[in-house]
Motif scaffolding. Structure first.
Motif, short mmCIF file in Angstrom:
data_model
loop_
_atom_site.label_atom_id
_atom_site.label_comp_id
_atom_site.label_asym_id
_atom_site.label_seq_id
_atom_site.Cartn_x
_atom_site.Cartn_y
_atom_site.Cartn_z
N LEU A 134 0.83 -1.21 0.00
CA LEU A 134 0.00 0.00 0.00
C LEU A 134 0.87 1.26 0.00
N LEU A 166 -3.25 5.67 8.74
CA LEU A 166 -4.22 5.75 7.64
C LEU A 166 -4.34 4.43 6.87
N MET A 167 -3.36 3.57 7.04
CA MET A 167 -3.42 2.29 6.32
C MET A 167 -4.60 1.45 6.80
N LYS A 168 -4.90 1.59 8.09
CA LYS A 168 -6.09 0.91 8.65
C LYS A 168 -6.80 1.94 9.52
N PRO A 169 -7.47 2.88 8.92
CA PRO A 169 -7.98 4.04 9.69
C PRO A 169 -8.96 3.67 10.80
N VAL A 170 -9.95 2.85 10.48
CA VAL A 170 -10.97 2.54 11.51
C VAL A 170 -10.34 1.75 12.64
N THR A 171 -9.52 0.78 12.29
CA THR A 171 -8.88 -0.05 13.31
C THR A 171 -8.00 0.80 14.23
N LEU A 174 -10.28 3.93 15.89
CA LEU A 174 -11.52 3.65 16.63
C LEU A 174 -11.49 2.30 17.36
N THR A 175 -11.16 1.24 16.61
CA THR A 175 -11.31 -0.10 17.18
C THR A 175 -10.44 -0.31 18.42
N ARG A 217 -12.14 1.35 21.27
CA ARG A 217 -13.40 0.68 21.60
C ARG A 217 -13.13 -0.65 22.32
N GLU A 222 -18.87 -1.84 12.66
CA GLU A 222 -17.50 -1.30 12.71
C GLU A 222 -16.56 -2.11 11.81
N GLU A 227 -10.46 0.49 4.48
CA GLU A 227 -9.20 -0.06 3.95
C GLU A 227 -9.25 -0.15 2.43
N VAL A 234 -8.74 3.53 1.20
CA VAL A 234 -7.37 4.07 1.24
C VAL A 234 -6.45 3.35 0.25
#
Lengths: 396, 137
Positions: free
Chosen positions: A191, A224-229, A232-233, A236, B22, B30, B33
């Protein structure tokens, strides 16, 4: 739709039938939120890199450390080399979960090369300077301080690539064993290459504005490669663990503190790294040259080589590391593939049982004295610094 | 001891639903991006942001210099000079090590080792006695 209806029905029914437990949960909520916030807000106080060590040598921002030990059994010392974009404390994250501590307990003489926190004045430090000067001198000083003519080099991430380059340039040098942990080599499917390998990404301009790339920018790119993880994750999950009473505050804070601690990527090193590894993919092509000398991984034939890959590595994907197995010429070649991510492989909660003993065992088998040992040099007071002079991010 | 699992509470169900959402969002993010559009946007934004930061730095530096106070660039310049001096010292040290190894004299002899006489002192003493001393090559 039916799921939602069922859920609402269940919720209403549950509220009616289990009001007491719900009220208990609700009453605990503020406390759990406060506890989670406490863990997040006091992360800076976490102690990382706590194993006692001495300064052996310094040059500019680079420092060579030797960890104190009374039980050195193996003849060949271990030199740890980490990446340029994070601090090497990941090798010694926290007491009880430290690779350095583990190696010391196994009887190794452990050295660590710390690239320090480069400033704008270090804009001239390129990949060649790190490989041909800093790493070369660090190996030299490890040899001098330990009294052993040979060393085992353990490189991780960019540190693994630098170590491989160094060993390829000095095939008859002091490196006897080479351990490459999650090494970026063939970047064609990564990536990062998608982001920085394209012509519109002007590495020169990005690196020139601040005479280097600020740490937070590198950190943001990594996240940014795994933004949600990443954004956020993890938080959480921490909250969920707090609610269940299983949160490990010390472990979470140590890792969070390390992750957030990104030194500047020196201008020349960033430019070189992006161009050589991502835009031109030269290391795997065998066309990389440093100071006019070709870096041919095929020259690594005398050393024992251990390659460690992580199945879930998204930073240096496993497929991009595997070509090294066919590039080096050594007959003593081992490959460990383990579950885990780029960092979690070596610093996660399972690393102590899953990979550290294997690496230590592999090193131990290859750390018997082979050549006539040279007398260890006495400590050089020239480089001994008082604590307030020692380069350290916490006391800039 | 019937072994029947307890029915999930509404809150547990709600959490499970959230976790699913989620995970789905993570997968989508992912994917996003990794797209060409995002990569192009990121590359352009990073380049532009750093260019703006560079301009801002230059303006601030000029402003500070007008007040006759050393600006960041001046401090960096001094630090760079120090770094160059350290480079030279390191290379000099390397030469010293190589020479001392050729002479087979420990470069940092222990204090309690009378036999480890510095070569320079030995040469001086020999010269005083009229002898010629050659360093081994």
């Amino acid at each position: 739709m039916s799921t939602l209806t069922g859920l609402v029905g269940g919720l209403v029914g549950g509220l009616a039938t289990d009001a007491v437990s719900l009220a208990k949960g609700a009453a605990r909520l503020p406390l759990d939120v406060a506890r989670t916030a406490d863990i997040l807000l006091t992360t800076d106080r976490a102690v990382i890199g706590a194993t006692p060590r001495d300064v052996v040598w310094t040059h500019r921002k680079t420092t060579l450390y030797r960890y104190r030990s009374t039980q050195r059994r193996h003849a060949v010392p271990v030199l740890l080399v980490f990446a340029l974009i994070n601090r090497p404390e990941i090798f010694d994250l926290r007491p009880g979960s430290s690779f350095v501590e583990f190696l010391l307990a196994e009887g190794f003489d452990v050295f660590l090369v710390d690239w320090g926190v480069p400033g704008e004045e270090d804009a001239d430090m390129g990949v060649a300077e790190y490989v041909c000067d800093e790493l070369h001198w660090a190996v030299r000083e490890t040899v001098r301080a330990s009294g052993s003519p040979e060393v085992s080099v353990v490189g991780w991430c960019i540190g693994a690539a630098l170590s491989a380059m160094y060993t390829a340039l000095h095939p008859d040098g002091a490196v006897r064993n080479l351990v490459l942990l999650t090494m970026p080599l063939d970047t064609s499917g990564s990536l990062y290459r998608q982001w920085v390998g394209r012509p519109s990404f002007d590495a020169d301009r990005v690196a020139t504005a601040h005479e280097g790339v600020p740490g937070p920018m590198v950190d943001t790119a990594n996240k940014l490669m795994k933004p949600v993880t990443n954004y956020l994750t993890t938080k959480r999950r921490l909250f969920g663990q707090v609610r269940q009473g299983t949160a490990n505050k010390v472990a979470y804070q140590a890792m969070a503190k390390w992750v957030a601690d990104n030194p500047r990527f020196p201008q020349a090193a960033f430019r070189d790294w992006i161009r050589l590894m991502y835009k031109e993919n030269r290391l795997v092509d065998g066309t990389l040259t440093l100071r006019g000398r070709q870096v041919d991984l095929g020259a690594i034939r005398r050393q024992a080589v251990l390659v460690v890959t992580a199945a879930g590595d998204h930073i240096a994907p496993r497929a991009g590391t595997l070509p090294v197995l066919s590039m080096v010429s050594t007959e003593d070649l081992t490959h460990f593939d383990r579950p885990g991510g780029h960092i979690g492989l070596m610093a996660g909660s399972k690393a102590k049982g899953l990979i550290w003993p294997d690496i230590a065992g592999w090193l131990a088998e290859r750390s018997r004295p082979a050549r006539t040992p040279r007398a260890a040099r006495p400590a050089r007071t020239r480089t001994a610094r008082t604590p307030d002079q020692t380069p350290d991010r916490r006391t800039p | 001891m019937s072994g029947t699992p307890a029915a999930p509470t509404p809150l547990t169900q709600l959490f499970a639903l959230y976790e699913k959402a989620e995970a789905r969002a993570a997968a989508l993010a992912e994917q996003a991006v990794g797209s060409n559009v995002f990569a192009e946007l990121l590359a352009t934004t990073a380049t532009n942001a750093m260019a703006v930061a560079g301009l801002a730095n230059a303006v601030v530096d000029r402003g500070v210099r007008l007040t006759r106070v050393a600006a960041r660039a001046d401090v960096t310049g001094l630090a760079r000079q120090l770094a160059r001096t350290e480079d030279k010292l390191e290379r000099l040290l390397q030469e010293v090590h190589e020479l001392s190894e050729r002479l087979a004299v420990p470069d940092f002899p222990p204090d309690d080792a009378p036999s480890a006489r510095p070569a320079r002192a030995a040469r001086s003493a020999a010269a005083r006695n009229g002898a010629t001393v050659r360093s081994p090559r």
